[in-house]
Design a protein around this motif. Structure first.
Motif, short mmCIF file in Angstrom:
data_model
loop_
_atom_site.label_atom_id
_atom_site.label_comp_id
_atom_site.label_asym_id
_atom_site.label_seq_id
_atom_site.Cartn_x
_atom_site.Cartn_y
_atom_site.Cartn_z
N GLN A 16 -16.67 -23.07 -18.09
CA GLN A 16 -16.65 -23.24 -19.54
C GLN A 16 -17.39 -22.06 -20.19
O GLN A 16 -18.29 -21.46 -19.61
CB GLN A 16 -17.32 -24.56 -19.92
CG GLN A 16 -17.17 -24.94 -21.39
CD GLN A 16 -15.74 -25.08 -21.81
OE1 GLN A 16 -15.05 -24.08 -22.04
NE2 GLN A 16 -15.25 -26.30 -21.93
N VAL A 17 -16.99 -21.73 -21.40
CA VAL A 17 -17.58 -20.63 -22.15
C VAL A 17 -18.31 -21.20 -23.35
O VAL A 17 -17.79 -22.09 -24.05
CB VAL A 17 -16.50 -19.64 -22.61
CG1 VAL A 17 -17.09 -18.57 -23.50
CG2 VAL A 17 -15.81 -19.01 -21.40
N ILE A 26 -16.92 -16.03 -17.77
CA ILE A 26 -16.16 -15.06 -18.56
C ILE A 26 -15.75 -13.90 -17.68
O ILE A 26 -16.57 -13.30 -16.99
CB ILE A 26 -17.02 -14.53 -19.73
CG1 ILE A 26 -17.43 -15.68 -20.65
CG2 ILE A 26 -16.24 -13.48 -20.51
CD1 ILE A 26 -18.44 -15.28 -21.70
N PHE A 27 -14.47 -13.56 -17.74
CA PHE A 27 -13.99 -12.37 -17.03
C PHE A 27 -14.06 -11.16 -17.96
O PHE A 27 -14.40 -10.07 -17.53
CB PHE A 27 -12.56 -12.59 -16.53
CG PHE A 27 -12.47 -13.63 -15.45
CD1 PHE A 27 -12.17 -14.94 -15.77
CD2 PHE A 27 -12.68 -13.29 -14.12
CE1 PHE A 27 -12.09 -15.91 -14.77
CE2 PHE A 27 -12.60 -14.26 -13.12
CZ PHE A 27 -12.31 -15.57 -13.45
N ARG A 49 -11.40 -19.15 -17.29
CA ARG A 49 -10.61 -20.15 -16.59
C ARG A 49 -10.87 -21.49 -17.24
O ARG A 49 -12.01 -21.94 -17.35
CB ARG A 49 -10.97 -20.19 -15.10
CG ARG A 49 -9.95 -20.92 -14.24
CD ARG A 49 -10.40 -20.95 -12.78
NE ARG A 49 -10.61 -19.62 -12.24
CZ ARG A 49 -9.65 -18.86 -11.71
NH1 ARG A 49 -8.42 -19.32 -11.66
NH2 ARG A 49 -9.93 -17.66 -11.23
N ARG A 50 -9.83 -22.13 -17.73
CA ARG A 50 -9.96 -23.43 -18.38
C ARG A 50 -9.05 -24.42 -17.68
O ARG A 50 -7.85 -24.18 -17.59
CB ARG A 50 -9.60 -23.31 -19.87
CG ARG A 50 -9.73 -24.64 -20.63
CD ARG A 50 -9.28 -24.49 -22.07
NE ARG A 50 -10.25 -23.73 -22.86
CZ ARG A 50 -10.11 -23.50 -24.16
NH1 ARG A 50 -9.05 -23.94 -24.80
NH2 ARG A 50 -11.02 -22.81 -24.82
N GLY A 55 -6.69 -17.41 -18.22
CA GLY A 55 -5.99 -16.89 -19.38
C GLY A 55 -6.96 -16.50 -20.49
O GLY A 55 -8.17 -16.55 -20.31
N SER A 56 -6.42 -16.10 -21.63
CA SER A 56 -7.23 -15.73 -22.79
C SER A 56 -7.31 -16.92 -23.72
O SER A 56 -6.28 -17.45 -24.17
CB SER A 56 -6.60 -14.53 -23.50
OG SER A 56 -7.38 -14.17 -24.63
N TYR A 57 -8.52 -17.35 -24.01
CA TYR A 57 -8.74 -18.52 -24.85
C TYR A 57 -9.65 -18.16 -26.02
O TYR A 57 -10.46 -17.23 -25.94
CB TYR A 57 -9.38 -19.65 -24.03
CG TYR A 57 -8.52 -20.12 -22.88
CD1 TYR A 57 -8.74 -19.65 -21.59
CD2 TYR A 57 -7.50 -21.02 -23.09
CE1 TYR A 57 -7.96 -20.07 -20.53
CE2 TYR A 57 -6.70 -21.45 -22.04
CZ TYR A 57 -6.94 -20.97 -20.77
OH TYR A 57 -6.15 -21.40 -19.72
N ASN A 58 -9.54 -18.93 -27.09
CA ASN A 58 -10.35 -18.72 -28.28
C ASN A 58 -11.49 -19.73 -28.32
O ASN A 58 -11.27 -20.92 -28.09
CB ASN A 58 -9.47 -18.85 -29.53
CG ASN A 58 -10.20 -18.41 -30.79
OD1 ASN A 58 -10.65 -19.23 -31.57
ND2 ASN A 58 -10.31 -17.11 -30.96
#
Length: 123
Positions: free
Chosen positions: A1-2, A28-29, A102-103, A108-111
């Protein structure tokens, strides 16, 4: 989680300055665009300033020449230097970031949004 965590808000007199910080942490990547948004009392959330990973910036007309956005890519941190503050800058300020992470097991890219920090400009 971010997670995004803002800091630096508070009460300031008109004409004063504040510096907001927002640090992204977690799995976070990479972090792409980051930005600041605000929601004044009784109004909708609006964009204040954004910055790409390459450093390109964009500002709302109402803050041009007074606010400056910057970032430290090594720390996944974005800043907002606010000068010549006006009462109409009073709002909850939110940090936003597009992060590759990663979610639910999906890469992928997430907001992401921070919880917000209150900025009050008043004498």
């Amino acid at each position: 989680q971010v997670q995004l965590v803002e800091s630096g808000g508070g009460l300031v007199q008109p004409g004063g300055s504040l510096r907001l910080s927002c640090a992204a942490s977690g799995r976070i990547f990479s972090v792409n665009a980051m930005g600041w948004y605000r929601q004044p009392p009784g109004k909708q959330r609006e964009a204040v300033a954004t910055i790409t990973s390459g450093g390109s910036t964009n500002y709302a007309d109402s803050v041009k020449g007074r606010f400056a956005i910057s970032r430290d890519n090594a720390k996944n941190t974005v800043y907002l230097q606010m000068n010549s503050l006006k009462p109409e800058d009073t709002a909850v300020y939110y940090c936003n970031a597009d992060a590759v992470s990663r979610r639910s097991g999906v890469y992928g890219s997430y907001n992401y949004w921070g919880p917000g920090t209150q900025v009050t400009v008043s004498s």
